[in-house]
Design a protein around this motif. Structure first.
Motif, mmCIF file in Angstrom:
data_model
loop_
_atom_site.group_PDB
_atom_site.id
_atom_site.type_symbol
_atom_site.label_atom_id
_atom_site.label_comp_id
_atom_site.label_asym_id
_atom_site.label_seq_id
_atom_site.Cartn_x
_atom_site.Cartn_y
_atom_site.Cartn_z
ATOM 1 N N ASN A 92 2.556 -7.633 -4.017
ATOM 2 C CA ASN A 92 1.962 -7.792 -3.189
ATOM 3 C C ASN A 92 3.081 -7.757 -1.185
ATOM 4 O O ASN A 92 2.166 -7.427 -0.381
ATOM 5 N N VAL A 93 4.027 -8.441 -1.535
ATOM 6 C CA VAL A 93 4.745 -8.592 -0.536
ATOM 7 C C VAL A 93 5.143 -7.050 0.148
ATOM 8 O O VAL A 93 5.556 -7.261 1.218
ATOM 9 N N THR A 94 5.681 -6.469 -0.797
ATOM 10 C CA THR A 94 6.340 -4.912 -0.698
ATOM 11 C C THR A 94 5.492 -4.352 -0.115
ATOM 12 O O THR A 94 5.058 -3.737 1.409
ATOM 13 N N SER A 95 3.802 -4.734 -0.276
ATOM 14 C CA SER A 95 3.285 -3.709 -0.244
ATOM 15 C C SER A 95 2.214 -4.478 1.679
ATOM 16 O O SER A 95 1.802 -3.703 2.598
ATOM 17 N N ASP A 96 2.515 -5.952 1.547
ATOM 18 C CA ASP A 96 2.330 -6.044 2.736
ATOM 19 C C ASP A 96 2.884 -5.833 4.116
ATOM 20 O O ASP A 96 2.458 -5.110 4.935
ATOM 21 N N LEU A 97 4.350 -5.861 3.607
ATOM 22 C CA LEU A 97 5.330 -4.944 4.258
ATOM 23 C C LEU A 97 4.924 -4.077 4.765
ATOM 24 O O LEU A 97 5.226 -3.566 5.853
#
Length: 127
Positions: A92-97
């Motif tokens: 999720n964090v990677t996708s958001d970034l």
């Protein structure tokens, strides 16, 4: 650079050695538990006068081993669950970034296009 590569190789070797050691430990445990079960099965109740204390100790050891295996499996499941949660969070964090990066790249490209258009317009006005 070389020292970093060497450190990566040593870390990989160390991790592989730990995995192999753990595998040997697990296999040895299975072998011992199998041997204990076989031995206990060979001790009949009729010969309890001879094996009594040993049979009882063996059964207690077998129960303790079973309890420890269940506890280990429970802990492994909890760790796997935690790892799954961490993986999902990381994704999720990677996708958001990545979404933010694309948005900033798009904004940057728009600004560059505006500046080029403005620069071209000013050149055209001078001519």
């Amino acid at each position: 650079s070389t020292s970093l590569e060497g450190k990566k190789i040593m870390t990989k070797w160390l991790n592989n050695a730990r995995v192999r050691s753990n595998e040997r430990f697990v296999l040895k445990g299975l072998e011992i538990r199998g041997s204990l079960e076989k031995t206990l099965n060979e001790m009949s109740l009729e010969s309890d006068w001879y094996f009594g204390d040993l049979r009882l100790e063996g059964k207690a050891l077998q129960l303790e081993g079973s309890h420890l295996m269940k506890e280990k499996e429970s802990k492994e499941k909890a760790i796997e669950s935690d790892l799954d949660l961490l993986r999902r969070t990381l994704n999720n964090v990677t996708s958001d970034l990545e979404t933010k990066r694309r948005s900033k790249q798009s904004d940057f490209n728009e600004k560059v296009a505006k500046l080029r258009n403005e620069s071209q317009r000013k050149k055209d006005e001078r001519v």
